[in-house]
Design an enzyme around this catalytic site. Structure first.
Site, PDB file in Angstrom:
ATOM      1  N   LYS A  65       8.583 -74.005 -47.762  1.00 29.15           N
ATOM      2  CA  LYS A  65       8.324 -74.835 -48.951  1.00 29.15           C
ATOM      3  C   LYS A  65       7.990 -73.953 -50.172  1.00 29.15           C
ATOM      4  CE  LYS A  65       4.970 -77.052 -46.785  1.00 29.15           C
ATOM      5  NZ  LYS A  65       5.008 -76.365 -45.479  1.00 29.15           N
TER       6      LYS A  65
ATOM      7  N   ARG B 101       0.424 -85.199 -47.525  1.00 28.75           N
ATOM      8  CA  ARG B 101       0.343 -84.700 -46.154  1.00 28.75           C
ATOM      9  C   ARG B 101      -0.176 -85.756 -45.190  1.00 28.75           C
ATOM     10  NH1 ARG B 101       0.052 -78.953 -47.037  1.00 28.75           N
ATOM     11  NH2 ARG B 101      -0.073 -77.848 -45.083  1.00 28.75           N
TER      12      ARG B 101
ATOM     13  N   ARG C 135       4.166 -63.440 -42.503  1.00 31.32           N
ATOM     14  CA  ARG C 135       4.122 -63.646 -43.958  1.00 31.32           C
ATOM     15  C   ARG C 135       3.100 -62.736 -44.639  1.00 31.32           C
ATOM     16  NH1 ARG C 135       3.316 -69.526 -46.025  1.00 31.32           N
ATOM     17  NH2 ARG C 135       1.666 -69.423 -44.486  1.00 31.32           N
TER      18      ARG C 135
ATOM     19  N   ARG D  60      -2.680 -64.300 -45.366  1.00 32.94           N
ATOM     20  CA  ARG D  60      -3.591 -65.445 -45.426  1.00 32.94           C
ATOM     21  C   ARG D  60      -4.449 -65.509 -44.172  1.00 32.94           C
ATOM     22  NH1 ARG D  60       0.134 -70.481 -47.252  1.00 32.94           N
ATOM     23  NH2 ARG D  60      -1.114 -71.461 -45.621  1.00 32.94           N
TER      24      ARG D  60
ATOM     25  N   ARG E 114      -2.696 -75.970 -36.984  1.00 34.62           N
ATOM     26  CA  ARG E 114      -1.929 -76.482 -38.122  1.00 34.62           C
ATOM     27  C   ARG E 114      -0.749 -77.316 -37.634  1.00 34.62           C
ATOM     28  NH1 ARG E 114      -0.978 -71.023 -41.346  1.00 34.62           N
ATOM     29  NH2 ARG E 114       0.253 -72.290 -42.758  1.00 34.62           N
TER      30      ARG E 114
HETATM   31  P1  AP5 Z   1       6.782 -70.097 -46.885  1.00 33.64           P
HETATM   32  O1  AP5 Z   1       7.791 -70.416 -47.937  1.00 33.64           O
HETATM   33  O2  AP5 Z   1       5.532 -69.422 -47.314  1.00 33.64           O
HETATM   34  O3  AP5 Z   1       6.481 -71.416 -45.998  1.00 33.64           O
HETATM   35  P2  AP5 Z   1       5.655 -72.734 -46.327  1.00 33.64           P
HETATM   36  O4  AP5 Z   1       6.442 -73.888 -45.831  1.00 33.64           O
HETATM   37  O5  AP5 Z   1       5.259 -72.740 -47.779  1.00 33.64           O
HETATM   38  O6  AP5 Z   1       4.428 -72.496 -45.378  1.00 33.64           O
HETATM   39  P3  AP5 Z   1       2.861 -72.714 -45.575  1.00 33.64           P
HETATM   40  O7  AP5 Z   1       2.217 -71.987 -44.435  1.00 33.64           O
HETATM   41  O8  AP5 Z   1       2.418 -72.320 -46.962  1.00 33.64           O
HETATM   42  O9  AP5 Z   1       2.722 -74.233 -45.403  1.00 33.64           O
HETATM   43  P4  AP5 Z   1       1.480 -75.000 -45.026  1.00 33.64           P
HETATM   44  O10 AP5 Z   1       1.911 -76.356 -45.401  1.00 33.64           O
HETATM   45  O11 AP5 Z   1       1.007 -74.792 -43.647  1.00 33.64           O
HETATM   46  O12 AP5 Z   1       0.300 -74.337 -45.954  1.00 33.64           O
HETATM   47  P5  AP5 Z   1      -0.391 -74.781 -47.318  1.00 33.64           P
HETATM   48  O13 AP5 Z   1      -0.697 -73.574 -48.096  1.00 33.64           O
HETATM   49  O14 AP5 Z   1       0.348 -75.887 -47.970  1.00 33.64           O
HETATM   50  O15 AP5 Z   1       7.549 -69.209 -45.780  1.00 33.64           O
HETATM   51  C1  AP5 Z   1       6.842 -68.736 -44.635  1.00 33.64           C
HETATM   52  C2  AP5 Z   1       7.449 -67.381 -44.205  1.00 33.64           C
HETATM   53  O16 AP5 Z   1       8.813 -67.595 -43.801  1.00 33.64           O
HETATM   54  C3  AP5 Z   1       7.483 -66.328 -45.325  1.00 33.64           C
HETATM   55  O17 AP5 Z   1       7.156 -65.088 -44.799  1.00 33.64           O
HETATM   56  C4  AP5 Z   1       8.933 -66.350 -45.838  1.00 33.64           C
HETATM   57  O18 AP5 Z   1       9.346 -65.105 -46.337  1.00 33.64           O
HETATM   58  C5  AP5 Z   1       9.706 -66.772 -44.579  1.00 33.64           C
HETATM   59  N1  AP5 Z   1      10.888 -67.575 -44.893  1.00 33.64           N
HETATM   60  C6  AP5 Z   1      10.937 -68.661 -45.725  1.00 33.64           C
HETATM   61  N2  AP5 Z   1      12.187 -69.161 -45.775  1.00 33.64           N
HETATM   62  C7  AP5 Z   1      12.937 -68.371 -44.938  1.00 33.64           C
HETATM   63  C8  AP5 Z   1      14.315 -68.398 -44.546  1.00 33.64           C
HETATM   64  N3  AP5 Z   1      15.184 -69.321 -45.022  1.00 33.64           N
HETATM   65  N4  AP5 Z   1      14.743 -67.475 -43.665  1.00 33.64           N
HETATM   66  C9  AP5 Z   1      13.875 -66.534 -43.160  1.00 33.64           C
HETATM   67  N5  AP5 Z   1      12.558 -66.453 -43.501  1.00 33.64           N
HETATM   68  C10 AP5 Z   1      12.097 -67.376 -44.377  1.00 33.64           C
HETATM   69  O19 AP5 Z   1      -1.750 -75.428 -46.776  1.00 33.64           O
HETATM   70  C11 AP5 Z   1      -2.748 -74.628 -46.190  1.00 33.64           C
HETATM   71  C12 AP5 Z   1      -3.949 -75.501 -45.821  1.00 33.64           C
HETATM   72  O20 AP5 Z   1      -4.505 -76.116 -46.988  1.00 33.64           O
HETATM   73  C13 AP5 Z   1      -3.653 -76.673 -44.877  1.00 33.64           C
HETATM   74  O21 AP5 Z   1      -3.642 -76.278 -43.529  1.00 33.64           O
HETATM   75  C14 AP5 Z   1      -4.820 -77.612 -45.214  1.00 33.64           C
HETATM   76  O22 AP5 Z   1      -6.024 -77.188 -44.597  1.00 33.64           O
HETATM   77  C15 AP5 Z   1      -4.972 -77.436 -46.711  1.00 33.64           C
HETATM   78  N6  AP5 Z   1      -4.149 -78.398 -47.460  1.00 33.64           N
HETATM   79  C16 AP5 Z   1      -3.041 -78.103 -48.206  1.00 33.64           C
HETATM   80  N7  AP5 Z   1      -2.512 -79.221 -48.727  1.00 33.64           N
HETATM   81  C17 AP5 Z   1      -3.278 -80.238 -48.311  1.00 33.64           C
HETATM   82  C18 AP5 Z   1      -3.211 -81.656 -48.500  1.00 33.64           C
HETATM   83  N8  AP5 Z   1      -2.221 -82.224 -49.222  1.00 33.64           N
HETATM   84  N9  AP5 Z   1      -4.173 -82.427 -47.928  1.00 33.64           N
HETATM   85  C19 AP5 Z   1      -5.177 -81.866 -47.207  1.00 33.64           C
HETATM   86  N10 AP5 Z   1      -5.280 -80.542 -46.971  1.00 33.64           N
HETATM   87  C20 AP5 Z   1      -4.334 -79.729 -47.516  1.00 33.64           C
END
Ligand code: AP5
Length: 239
Positions: A34, A109, A149, A182, A193
């Site tokens: 994402k 979410r 990552r 992270r 997660r």
């Molecule tokens: P990346 O693009 O970073 O993936 P992502 O989908 O953004 O993953 P996240 O871990 O950020 O998602 P998440 O939803 O768990 O975390 P968030 O920060 O939102 O890619 C990942 C890796 O893959 C990278 O190394 C990249 O290079 C590689 N990659 C990407 N595309 C590729 C491809 N096509 N081919 C090969 N490699 C590739 O949330 C964190 C925490 O915050 C949550 O757990 C929760 O506690 C809290 N939180 C966030 N939002 C909310 C909400 N709305 N409500 C309540 N709590 C929340």
């Protein structure tokens, strides 16, 4: 007329497409891509990338009450309470740079967050209906993506030590700054997660699938190909 956005050091300037994409939701499991795809879409569409994970990490780094609460929940793979996240998103969406559209990454979410967002958008007469994009990636690839990552501590560029390594280990290609991991990118936390995702966030994808403006893209492809699928799908739905 297309405008030009300023480029980071070493990158070419990119023409912003004149089409107004409106609100875009990027949905998907942890590591689905994402954030990576948001970076691609921002370059193309010139609209802001709003990541609730990044906003919560900024609160944590600033030591706010919300940030202190979020810190422990994030490290357990649990979600921050809906009302707090909704308030945080409402503040960000009220900023003027969202007028042509925005990319919401990691929100909604839960079904309660989706209901809140649907109501919030419906109350804004000047906003296009939302387009929801679900990025689907095979479960077996997600763990490698999460544990590998690394992110630039200055510009936020995302790397992966297995899949997209920087030219020099531990250093951003663009900024020369240190790459950081992270605290929730451990194998143990990934399990929590994923459980949270399956129970609370997968139903959100079904909620948007049932509406007319929904697309699912195959995230198990090179980054540029995933981006091309998203762009063509969104532009078709907006046509
Ligand atoms: P990346 O693009 O970073 O993936 P992502 O989908 O953004 O993953 P996240 O871990 O950020 O998602 P998440 O939803 O768990 O975390 P968030 O920060 O939102 O890619 C990942 C890796 O893959 C990278 O190394 C990249 O290079 C590689 N990659 C990407 N595309 C590729 C491809 N096509 N081919 C090969 N490699 C590739 O949330 C964190 C925490 O915050 C949550 O757990 C929760 O506690 C809290 N939180 C966030 N939002 C909310 C909400 N709305 N409500 C309540 N709590 C929340």
């Amino acid at each position: 007329m297309a405008t030009v956005v300023s480029a980071a050091a070493g990158e070419q300037a990119v023409s912003v497409r004149p089409v107004a994409p409106g609100p875009i939701l990027l949905l998907g499991a942890p590591g689905a891509g994402k954030g990576t795809q948001s970076d691609e879409l921002v370059k193309l569409w010139g609209i802001p990338h709003i990541s609730t994970g990044n906003l919560l990490r900024a609160h944590r780094d600033q030591g706010t009450e919300l940030g202190k609460l979020a810190d422990s929940l994030m490290n357990e793979g649990k979600l921050v309470p809906d009302t707090l996240v909704n308030q945080m998103v409402a503040v960000r969406l009220s900023e003027p740079d969202t007028a042509r559209g925005f990319i919401l990454d990691g929100f909604p979410r839960t079904l309660a967050q989706a209901d809140w967002l649907d109501g919030w958008l419906a109350a804004r007469a000047d906003t296009l209906p939302v387009v929801a994009v679900s990025i689907k990636v095979d479960y077996t690839h997600l763990l490698q993506r999460i544990t590998g990552r690394r992110t630039c501590s200055v510009c936020g560029t995302i790397y992966n030590v297995f899949l997209k390594p920087p030219k020099v280990a531990g250093v951003c290609d663009l900024e020369g700054a240190a790459l950081v991991q992270r605290s929730d990118d451990t194998e143990l936390c990934f399990d929590g997660r994923m459980r949270t995702y399956e129970s609370l966030t997968a139903p959100v994808i079904e909620h948007y699938r049932a509406l007319s403006r929904f697309v699912e893209v195959n995230g198990d492809q090179p980054v540029a190909e995933v981006a091309a699928s998203i762009v063509s799908s969104v532009e078709r739905l907006r046509a």
